[in-house]
Design an enzyme around this catalytic site. Structure first.
Site, mmCIF file in Angstrom:
data_model
loop_
_atom_site.group_PDB
_atom_site.id
_atom_site.type_symbol
_atom_site.label_atom_id
_atom_site.label_comp_id
_atom_site.label_asym_id
_atom_site.label_seq_id
_atom_site.Cartn_x
_atom_site.Cartn_y
_atom_site.Cartn_z
ATOM 1 N N LYS A 55 -10.020 1.425 -2.647
ATOM 2 C CA LYS A 55 -10.242 0.962 -1.275
ATOM 3 C C LYS A 55 -11.690 1.224 -0.860
ATOM 4 O O LYS A 55 -12.169 2.360 -0.885
ATOM 5 C CB LYS A 55 -9.264 1.676 -0.338
ATOM 6 C CG LYS A 55 -9.201 1.129 1.073
ATOM 7 C CD LYS A 55 -8.078 1.841 1.834
ATOM 8 C CE LYS A 55 -7.819 1.239 3.189
ATOM 9 N NZ LYS A 55 -6.655 1.902 3.856
ATOM 10 N N CYS B 75 -5.722 -3.180 2.574
ATOM 11 C CA CYS B 75 -5.500 -2.937 3.989
ATOM 12 C C CYS B 75 -6.761 -3.114 4.837
ATOM 13 O O CYS B 75 -7.155 -4.227 5.150
ATOM 14 C CB CYS B 75 -4.886 -1.554 4.185
ATOM 15 S SG CYS B 75 -4.072 -1.327 5.792
ATOM 16 N N GLU C 86 0.846 -1.190 0.000
ATOM 17 C CA GLU C 86 0.000 0.000 0.000
ATOM 18 C C GLU C 86 0.881 1.238 0.000
ATOM 19 O O GLU C 86 1.888 1.320 0.703
ATOM 20 C CB GLU C 86 -0.905 -0.006 1.235
ATOM 21 C CG GLU C 86 -1.867 1.175 1.296
ATOM 22 C CD GLU C 86 -2.780 1.143 2.511
ATOM 23 O OE1 GLU C 86 -3.873 1.734 2.437
ATOM 24 O OE2 GLU C 86 -2.405 0.527 3.536
#
Length: 340
Positions: free
Chosen positions: A175, A218, A95
């Site tokens: 995301k 994440c 990331e």
């Protein structure tokens, strides 16, 4: 990696034993056998070839990330090249691999990123250019970690691009779950102060690997429904570029990776940037690969490293057959559906 290679050799030895103890030789060998022995040998070799097709190397590039974007891209490219040299067919970056992680940096380092199917020859994104060039040079699939994306209306996203060995963009994931947390005595971080959330589930099929891959970023890993939907879409490998911190990392990084792998009986890869003690945000590191049995297959510490492992789709199918939870769901009682 070494243990995986040993398993390949062990399978070859078992195949040889299956032919009655005769040593298998390549077609160029000079040994002669009876017709029956040759048939058995060919069958064993064919079985070995099919097993090899179901396996491929994966590399997690835990790289140093600093304030110089061009240097970060060069570091990432060199790590990907090393991954290919080690035999990886798919490699993954962390990331925010082209910039420091933090709300103060996202807009400054953001780029306009193409969509899947767009013409890529004229892209102005230096990050995309590096990914495309490196994928073609190394003949690998690359899950390109994540980078800040500047949207058409000026909004910002945390976005991952996946590229094929032919240099084609095969997936784009924004995301979905933004990292908004406040742990007393630990860490406070609110991504939604600068970032917008994505709106779709992301998967792609890699025909050269005979593998379907899911991509999320994440904090997305904390929401098991997302992983379950990717598994339901046929995924055998889930890739999560991430940058857990020194509060959540020691507590939850490995636990979540193993849980998602075990829940869905698939492989899970987590790739973090290396820890920079001089930065404002300290990443946990410990990039890791987890297997469908919920085991840790490969991992590292917090410094820059290349984590190597192997995806064995035959093993995955064996796990799913031996504990067939996917076929035992009580869909008359509950059901999970995607709404998009």
């Amino acid at each position: 990696w070494v243990s995986a290679r040993r398993e390949v050799w062990a399978r070859a030895a078992r195949a040889a034993r299956a032919t009655g103890g005769r040593r298998l030789v390549h077609a160029s060998g000079c040994a002669r056998r009876s017709r029956g022995g040759a048939t058995q040998a060919r069958a064993a070799m064919d079985a070995g070839t099919e097993a090899a097709k179901a396996r491929f190397g994966i590399a997690l590039c835990q790289v140093d990330v600093g304030a110089d974007k061009s240097a970060n891209l060069e570091t990432a490219a060199r790590a990907l090249e090393r991954a290919a040299d080690k035999g990886a067919r798919l490699a993954m970056l962390p990331e925010c691999f082209n910039c420091p992680y933090g709300n103060a940096y996202f807009r400054e380092y953001s780029e306009t990123l193409p969509d899947v199917g767009a013409e890529l020859d004229e892209t102005s994104s230096e990050t995309v250019q590096m990914l495309l060039r490196t994928a073609k040079q190394t003949n690998m699939y690359i899950v390109g970690g994540s980078v800040p994306e500047l949207g058409p209306g000026g909004e910002l996203y945390n976005t991952s691009l996946s590229v094929s060995p032919q240099g084609k963009l095969v997936a784009k994931h924004r995301k979905v779950h933004l990292f908004d947390i406040d742990v007393p005595g630990g860490i406070r971080f609110v991504e939604s102060e600068t970032l917008s959330a994505g709106e779709k589930i992301t998967t792609f099929h890699a025909p050269e690997l005979d593998c379907t891959v899911g991509v999320a970023i994440c904090y997305d890993i904390r929401f098991p429904e997302l992983s379950m939907l990717m598994a339901n879409a046929g995924c055998e490998l889930l890739c999560f570029p991430g940058a857990f911190n020194m509060t959540t990392g020691p507590a939850h990084w490995e636990l979540l990776g193993r849980a998602r792998a075990l829940d869905n009986q698939l492989y899970v890869a987590l790739c973090s940037p290396a820890r920079d003690e001089s930065a404002s945000y300290h990443a946990w590191g410990h990039s890791s690969l987890f297997g469908p049995w919920g085991d840790v297959l490969a991992t590292t510490e917090h410094t820059a490293d290349l984590v190597l492992g192997e995806i064995d789709l035959t093993h995955l199918r064996d796990v799913r057959t031996s504990i067939p939870v996917r076929k035992q769901k009580r869909l008359e009682l509950y059901e999970l559906k995607a709404k998009i």
